[in-house]
Scaffold this motif. Structure first.
Motif: not given
Length: 376
Positions: A16-17, A20-21, A24, A94, A96, A101, A106
Motif C-alpha cells: 500500500e505504501s 501511494q508513493k 503521488e 489521492l 484512502k 485507494l 491507481v
C-alpha cells in the motif's frame, strides 16, 4: 518452501505504501518532466524491493522507459506495463477510504506495477530462480498509442516464451483478460467548393454535407453482434454560417474482434468516394493495434491461473475487453499473452478510479505462482 500468498499477506502495508508513493508521483503521458520523476520513483522502488538489474532507456519526447530484470536465465518471461496516465497534474486527488485507494492511475495501471514488484520480491524471498529470467519492461506512452515504445516491446516479446500484462483486471469482477479488441484510428477530410450561402448556394459543394453523408454510411458498419463499433470522436468544419463549407473533417475510432474483420473494415474506411459532385474525400489512418485473440495457448495460461486462484480460495474468471493495450502488440506477433493481471478495482480513466487494497497480496501471489511455473 514458504507459501507465497502467506508471505505476501504479510507485505500488504508495504505494498500500500509503495502504491501511494507511485500514485503521488503523477505522470501524465505528455508531461515528460513529471513522467521522468515518476520513472525515477519506480526505479528506486524496484531496486529497493527486488534488487535486480535496472536499465534506463532514455526518451526525448516522452518519459524515460525501463527494463528491469530478475534472474539470469538464458530464456525469458516478459512482463509489460506502463506508468503514464491519462490524468493532468492535479486533476484527481489521492485518498484512502475504508480499504480503497483512489487516485490518478491507481487502477490503470500503477497498481499492476506494484503487484509485479512484490511478485518478484516473493520469488526472491523463497529463492526461486530458473532457466528463464523475468524481464519487466515499463513504458511511458501507452495511453497515447505507444509510438515511442512499440518497437522495444515487440523486440523483447520476440525473445520471450510468454508475455504477462498486469493491466487492470475486468472492473469489479477481477477477471483476467484472455482477449482484447483491435483498434483502428482514422481521419476523414473533405474539401468542398465555397460560395455565398444565399445568392446561389447550388453553385457550391458543401464539405459538411459530404462529411455528414460519409459518416452516416460509415456508422452502418456498427455491428453489436459481431463486436464491431465505429465511434465518431470529433467533428469540425466550415467557417461562417453564410458560406457553403469549404472544409470538414472527423476522427474515427474503430474497434473489432479479429484480424479478418480489421482488414475488411480498414479497406472499407480508406476507400471512400464522394457522394456530392465537387467535393473531394481523403481518409488517412491505419490499424493501430490488432486484436489480442483468444488462442489455445492463452486459455492454457488462464487455466493455470484459475487453478492457482482455486488454491488461494477463490474462483478466477476471464473475459474480453473492448479496450486495447500493449498486450495486443505482443499477441499480434504470435507470443502467448494474457492480460488483466493487475488489481481488482474500477474506474479506469474515470474520476472514481480505485483499487481494493486487501486484494493486492492475492493478485501478486497469483502472478508470482504463474511466473514460478514457467521459470523452469
Amino acid at each position: 518452501m514458504p507459501d507465497l500468498l502467506d508471505y505476501l499477506k504479510g507485505q500488504q502495508l508495504e505494498m500500500e505504501s509503495a502504491l501511494q508513493k507511485l500514485v503521488e508521483a503523477e505522470s501524465p503521458s505528455k508531461n515528460k518532466p513529471l513522467a521522468d520523476q515518476c520513472g525515477i520513483v519506480l526505479k528506486e522502488l524496484f531496486e529497493e524491493i527486488v534488487g535486480g538489474t535496472a536499465e534506463t532507456i532514455v526518451k526525448e519526447e516522452v518519459g524515460n522507459q525501463y527494463r528491469f530484470t530478475y534472474g539470469s536465465g538464458a530464456e525469458q518471461i516478459l512482463i509489460i506495463g506502463h506508468y503514464d496516465t491519462v490524468w493532468d497534474q492535479g486533476a484527481l486527488p489521492l485518498r484512502k477510504e475504508e480499504g480503497v485507494l483512489y487516485g490518478p492511475g491507481v487502477f490503470d495501471m500503477k497498481g499492476g506495477l506494484v503487484i509485479v514488484l512484490w511478485a518478484l520480491r516473493a520469488l526472491k524471498h523463497v529463492g526461486e530462480e530458473g532457466k528463464r529470467k523475468v524481464v519487466f519492461l515499463v513504458t511511458s506512452d501507452e495511453e497515447i498509442g505507444s509510438a515511442q515504445s512499440r518497437g522495444l516491446i515487440e523486440e523483447e516479446a520476440k525473445k520471450s516464451a510468454l508475455v504477462l500484462v498486469p493491466e487492470s483486471s475486468i472492473s469489479t469482477t477481477g477477471a483476467v483478460k484472455t482477449s482484447r479488441k483491435g483498434i483502428g484510428i482514422f481521419k476523414i477530410s473533405v474539401r468542398g467548393k465555397p460560395v455565398h450561402a444565399g445568392i446561389n448556394p447550388w453553385a457550391g459543394a458543401s464539405a459538411i454535407d459530404e462529411l455528414v453523408m460519409q459518416l452516416a454510411e460509415l456508422k452502418k458498419l456498427d455491428n453489436q453482434e459481431e463486436n464491431i463499433s465505429i465511434n465518431i470522436g470529433t467533428v469540425s468544419g466550415g467557417g461562417r454560417t453564410n458560406v457553403v463549407a469549404a472544409f470538414a473533417e472527423a476522427d474515427i475510432d474503430l474497434r473489432f474482434r479479429n484480424t479478418a474483420q480489421g482488414e475488411r473494415l480498414k479497406s472499407v474506411i480508406l476507400n471512400r468516394t464522394s457522394f456530392i459532385e465537387g467535393t473531394e474525400v481523403e481518409v488517412t489512418g491505419d490499424i493501430n493495434r490488432y486484436p489480442m485473440e483468444q488462442t489455445d495457448a492463452v486459455m492454457e495460461l488462464y487455466q493455470q491461473l484459475k487453478e492457482i486462484a482455486a488454491g488461494h480460495g477463490y474462483e478466477l474468471e476471464h473475459g474480453n475487453s473492448g479496450g486495447a493495450s500493449d498486450g495486443n502488440l505482443t499477441a499480434a506477433i504470435g507470443i502467448p499473452t494474457i492480460d488483466g493481471l493487475g488489481p481488482v478495482g474500477d474506474g479506469a480513466h474515470a474520476e472514481n478510479e480505485h483499487v481494493i487494497l486487501e486484494n493486492l497480496p492475492y493478485r501478486s501471489a497469483l502472478l508470482a505462482e504463474l511466473i514460478k511455473r514457467h521459470m523452469n
